[in-house]
Write a protein that holds these residues in place. Structure first.
Motif, PDB file in Angstrom:
ATOM      1  N   ASN A 190       0.818  -1.204   0.000  1.00 11.33           N
ATOM      2  CA  ASN A 190       0.000   0.000   0.000  1.00 11.33           C
ATOM      3  C   ASN A 190       0.855   1.257   0.000  1.00 11.33           C
ATOM      4  O   ASN A 190       2.062   1.201   0.275  1.00 11.33           O
ATOM      5  N   LYS A 192       0.409   5.665   1.160  1.00  4.02           N
ATOM      6  CA  LYS A 192      -0.435   6.683   1.799  1.00  4.02           C
ATOM      7  C   LYS A 192      -0.341   7.977   0.999  1.00  4.02           C
ATOM      8  O   LYS A 192       0.756   8.495   0.745  1.00  4.02           O
ATOM      9  N   GLY A 193      -1.489   8.497   0.607  1.00  6.03           N
ATOM     10  CA  GLY A 193      -1.517   9.698  -0.203  1.00  6.03           C
ATOM     11  C   GLY A 193      -1.108  10.954   0.553  1.00  6.03           C
ATOM     12  O   GLY A 193      -1.264  11.035   1.780  1.00  6.03           O
ATOM     13  N   ILE A 199       0.103   7.696  -7.449  1.00  7.39           N
ATOM     14  CA  ILE A 199       0.349   6.392  -6.838  1.00  7.39           C
ATOM     15  C   ILE A 199       1.706   5.859  -7.275  1.00  7.39           C
ATOM     16  O   ILE A 199       2.466   5.310  -6.467  1.00  7.39           O
ATOM     17  N   LEU A 233      -5.848  -1.863  -8.748  1.00  7.03           N
ATOM     18  CA  LEU A 233      -6.112  -0.427  -8.890  1.00  7.03           C
ATOM     19  C   LEU A 233      -7.322  -0.175  -9.781  1.00  7.03           C
ATOM     20  O   LEU A 233      -8.184   0.662  -9.467  1.00  7.03           O
ATOM     21  N   ALA A 236     -10.505  -0.653  -8.147  1.00  3.36           N
ATOM     22  CA  ALA A 236     -10.784   0.405  -7.176  1.00  3.36           C
ATOM     23  C   ALA A 236     -11.046   1.740  -7.873  1.00  3.36           C
ATOM     24  O   ALA A 236     -11.203   2.774  -7.208  1.00  3.36           O
ATOM     25  N   LYS A 238      -8.967   3.304  -9.929  1.00  5.26           N
ATOM     26  CA  LYS A 238      -7.757   4.125  -9.907  1.00  5.26           C
ATOM     27  C   LYS A 238      -6.759   3.621 -10.947  1.00  5.26           C
ATOM     28  O   LYS A 238      -6.945   2.558 -11.542  1.00  5.26           O
ATOM     29  N   THR A 242      -3.225   8.192 -10.671  1.00  2.00           N
ATOM     30  CA  THR A 242      -4.186   8.799  -9.752  1.00  2.00           C
ATOM     31  C   THR A 242      -3.446   9.464  -8.590  1.00  2.00           C
ATOM     32  O   THR A 242      -2.463   8.929  -8.084  1.00  2.00           O
ATOM     33  N   PRO A 244      -3.904  10.249  -4.855  1.00  2.00           N
ATOM     34  CA  PRO A 244      -4.774   9.995  -3.702  1.00  2.00           C
ATOM     35  C   PRO A 244      -4.870  11.223  -2.797  1.00  2.00           C
ATOM     36  O   PRO A 244      -3.973  12.073  -2.769  1.00  2.00           O
ATOM     37  N   GLU A 248      -4.979   9.257   2.575  1.00  6.27           N
ATOM     38  CA  GLU A 248      -5.730   8.128   2.002  1.00  6.27           C
ATOM     39  C   GLU A 248      -4.792   6.944   1.778  1.00  6.27           C
ATOM     40  O   GLU A 248      -3.714   7.089   1.202  1.00  6.27           O
ATOM     41  N   VAL A 250      -4.012   3.601  -0.128  1.00  9.23           N
ATOM     42  CA  VAL A 250      -4.358   2.916  -1.374  1.00  9.23           C
ATOM     43  C   VAL A 250      -3.637   1.571  -1.400  1.00  9.23           C
ATOM     44  O   VAL A 250      -2.402   1.514  -1.332  1.00  9.23           O
ATOM     45  N   VAL A 252      -2.491  -1.856  -3.322  1.00  9.02           N
ATOM     46  CA  VAL A 252      -2.228  -2.336  -4.681  1.00  9.02           C
ATOM     47  C   VAL A 252      -2.155  -3.867  -4.718  1.00  9.02           C
ATOM     48  O   VAL A 252      -1.876  -4.450  -5.761  1.00  9.02           O
TER      49      VAL A 252
END
Length: 341
Positions: A190, A192-193, A199, A233, A236, A238, A242, A244, A248, A250, A252
């Motif tokens: 994952n 974090k945005g 991403i 992705l 989802a 995305k 994208t 985020p 957020e 995300v 993968v």
């Protein structure tokens, strides 16, 4: 090649790479470092297979891939290698496992899945590790999805397991001897945005962590952007481009394996004692002395519902010694204790 430290020498156990042994799988590096620090002689018998011999205190022990030792029999290995047999033995010991079946071919699997519409199902090979070949089928999955999942599983094993998806969080419990010495939460790959980076950029940034590498020679693996990650992705809504939102998370990957870029979080002190006892009980059911027990629970801090997904005959050590976050549990030391050193 034999190695032994001079009197007064000491190797820092907090440094995850051991100079001169960087080509070896990191769990083996842990065992070599801990053995040398105890004054033992370490002999590398075969580097590519991570086969070593330890000598000292009047004892000689062989170790392969850090956690394969003479303490576990070949039959114990065969039982844990086969997920169907493992589930059968655990069920006979009144230990909860996901309900399901095993099938030898695609047709049998499709016939079984035809009668299931209202449940999420998991399809996986009977004999692989590291999350390889596992597919999670959503409720009311179509026949093409089911066939693809079965084809993948059966391409890697003689039979495939089809079982209900167990809700909750999955944890790895490490049993050494008659003690659960560590518990790890493995979080799927994952990022974090931050509201600014894509991403793809976030993955590149996270992969710059020196603890991330390729091939199990570092505590964590680099996050990839291959077919599987792109599919997650897309589902989802995305893409790698994208951006985020700030904070957020995300994902993968759906599987939580560290080998596919996941994060290891030590939660040993948070785990309720009932789950630790359960892990030891499961290992005893197959007569395993060194065993990784994968358990799904709804709340790790409170005794409650659980499912044991599988037992692992060659559990990695590095997720417990060098977690993404949390304490070093020094599990190599525990194995040396068990071996009589």
């Amino acid at each position: 090649m034999k190695y032994k430290l001079e009197k007064g020498e000491f190797l820092d156990p907090n440094e995850f790479l051991l100079k001169g042994f960087e080509d070896l799988e990191i769990s083996t590096q842990i065992m070599i470092r801990d053995a040398l620090n105890r004054g033992l002689e370490v002999e590398i018998l075969e580097r590519k297979s991570h086969f070593i011999r330890l000598s000292g205190n009047g004892k000689v022990r062989l170790i392969k891939e850090a956690s394969k030792t003479e303490l576990d029999s070949y039959m114990t290995f065969l039982v844990m290698e086969n997920k169907t047999v493992t589930k059968r033995i655990l069920e006979e010991s009144n230990i909860e496992v996901p309900k399901g079946t095993s099938v030898p071919d695609i047709l049998s699997g499709l016939e079984f899945l035809q009668n299931i519409e209202d449940r999420i199902m998991v399809v996986k090979p009977v004999t692989t590790n590291f999350g390889i070949g596992i597919t999670i089928l959503p409720m009311n999955s179509d026949i093409s999805e089911q066939r693809k999942a079965l084809e993948l599983a059966l391409s890697l094993s003689e039979t495939a397991i089809i079982e209900e998806f167990a809700p909750g969080n999955e944890y790895r419990f490490l049993v050494i001897g008659e003690e659960c010495v560590a518990v790890c939460n493995r979080i799927p790959a994952n990022v974090k945005g931050d509201g600014k980076k894509t991403i793809r950029e976030l993955i590149e940034e996270k992969n710059r962590d020196p603890r991330r590498g390729v091939g199990h020679v570092t505590p964590l693996e680099k996050i990839q952007l291959g077919e599987t990650e792109l599919s997650v992705l897309i589902q989802a809504g995305k893409s790698p481009d994208t951006i985020p939102n700030s904070e957020e998370i995300v994902f993968v990957r759906r599987n939580s394996n560290i080998s596919t870029g996941g994060d290891s979080v030590d939660v040993t002190d948070l785990a309720h004692e009932s789950y630790k006892r359960l892990a030891v009980e499961a290992a005893k059911a197959v007569d395993a002395k060194i065993c990784g027990v994968d358990i799904i629970v709804e709340d790790l801090r409170t005794a409650g519902k659980y499912k044991i997904l599988e037992l692992n005959f060659n559990p990695v050590l590095y997720i417990h010694n060098y977690p993404y976050s949390g304490k070093n549990r020094k599990v190599g030391e525990k194995i040396l204790d068990l071996l009589g050193f």
